[in-house]
Scaffold this motif. Structure first.
Motif, PDB file in Angstrom:
ATOM      1  N   ARG A  88       0.846  -1.199   0.000  1.00  0.00           N
ATOM      2  CA  ARG A  88       0.000   0.000   0.000  1.00  0.00           C
ATOM      3  C   ARG A  88       0.881   1.249   0.000  1.00  0.00           C
ATOM      4  O   ARG A  88       1.822   1.341   0.757  1.00  0.00           O
ATOM      5  N   ASP A  89       0.524   2.185  -0.858  1.00  0.00           N
ATOM      6  CA  ASP A  89       1.193   3.481  -0.855  1.00  0.00           C
ATOM      7  C   ASP A  89       0.304   4.428  -0.047  1.00  0.00           C
ATOM      8  O   ASP A  89      -0.358   5.304  -0.594  1.00  0.00           O
ATOM      9  N   ASP A  90       0.246   4.171   1.254  1.00  0.00           N
ATOM     10  CA  ASP A  90      -0.656   4.894   2.140  1.00  0.00           C
ATOM     11  C   ASP A  90       0.036   5.026   3.496  1.00  0.00           C
ATOM     12  O   ASP A  90       0.408   4.029   4.111  1.00  0.00           O
ATOM     13  N   GLU A  91       0.212   6.254   3.932  1.00  0.00           N
ATOM     14  CA  GLU A  91       0.904   6.535   5.190  1.00  0.00           C
ATOM     15  C   GLU A  91       0.306   5.778   6.372  1.00  0.00           C
ATOM     16  O   GLU A  91       1.018   5.326   7.259  1.00  0.00           O
TER      17      GLU A  91
END
Length: 182
Positions: A88-91
């Motif tokens: 996931r490219d999610d903080e």
């Protein structure tokens, strides 16, 4: 928490909810409507992660019939526990494992005292909760693996809302009739 079902796991208190659809079922990519949530598990919550891995191993053993009578190599299966840092490219997912859990039936959603939560604004993507999960084997359309069923949810505490949600108080200032003309 002890339970006799070896494919069931109750997450720890540091788990957060993401993509929370616990009040109303939704259809994802044309699938049948289901209640669902992505469960974020901090990588340092080794107790929950170990319990999940043990439950997955048990689900593989119990699912041998679905796998043609042979125990498959675990690496060849699609597994529920996924790495938030790489997938996931999610903080919000950084430093976490995550599991997408769903169910056809509504989860019971309770507070710390195990009393039903009726205010739908109380439970949201970003709050901390314990979640009961059940792992089971599947073999469908050439896909084999261990899926995760959503059980019940116990809200532990508030957290930073995920998904850009803001409150009206954050978005607006108090207006008076005098402001109308300015």
């Amino acid at each position: 928490m002890a339970n006799s079902n070896k494919t069931k796991v109750i997450t720890g208190k540091s788990t957060r909810l993401s993509y929370f659809h616990g009040w109303e079922p939704v259809s994802i990519n044309g699938s049948p409507e289901r209640y669902s949530v992505s469960v974020l598990i901090p990588k340092d919550d080794t107790e929950t992660v170990n319990a999940i891995n043990n439950a997955v191993n048990t689900a593989i053993e119990e699912g041998i019939g679905k796998f043609g009578g042979k125990k498959p190599n675990k690496a060849s299966l699609k597994l529920s526990l996924r790495d938030g840092d790489t997938e996931r490219d999610d903080e919000a997912y950084a430093g976490h494992w995550f599991i997408n859990a769903n169910s056809r039936t509504a989860p019971q959603i309770v507070d710390k005292a195990v009393k039903p939560i009726l205010d739908r604004d109380e439970v949201y993507s970003g709050c901390y909760a314990r979640v009961s999960l059940n792992f089971y084997a599947f073999n469908s359309n050439g896909n084999k693996g261990i899926a995760c069923g959503l059980g019940n949810i116990q809200k532990i505490k508030d957290g930073e809302p995920l998904g850009g949600r803001s409150s009206a108080a954050d978005d607006f200032r108090t207006e008076t009739d005098d402001d109308f003309l300015s």
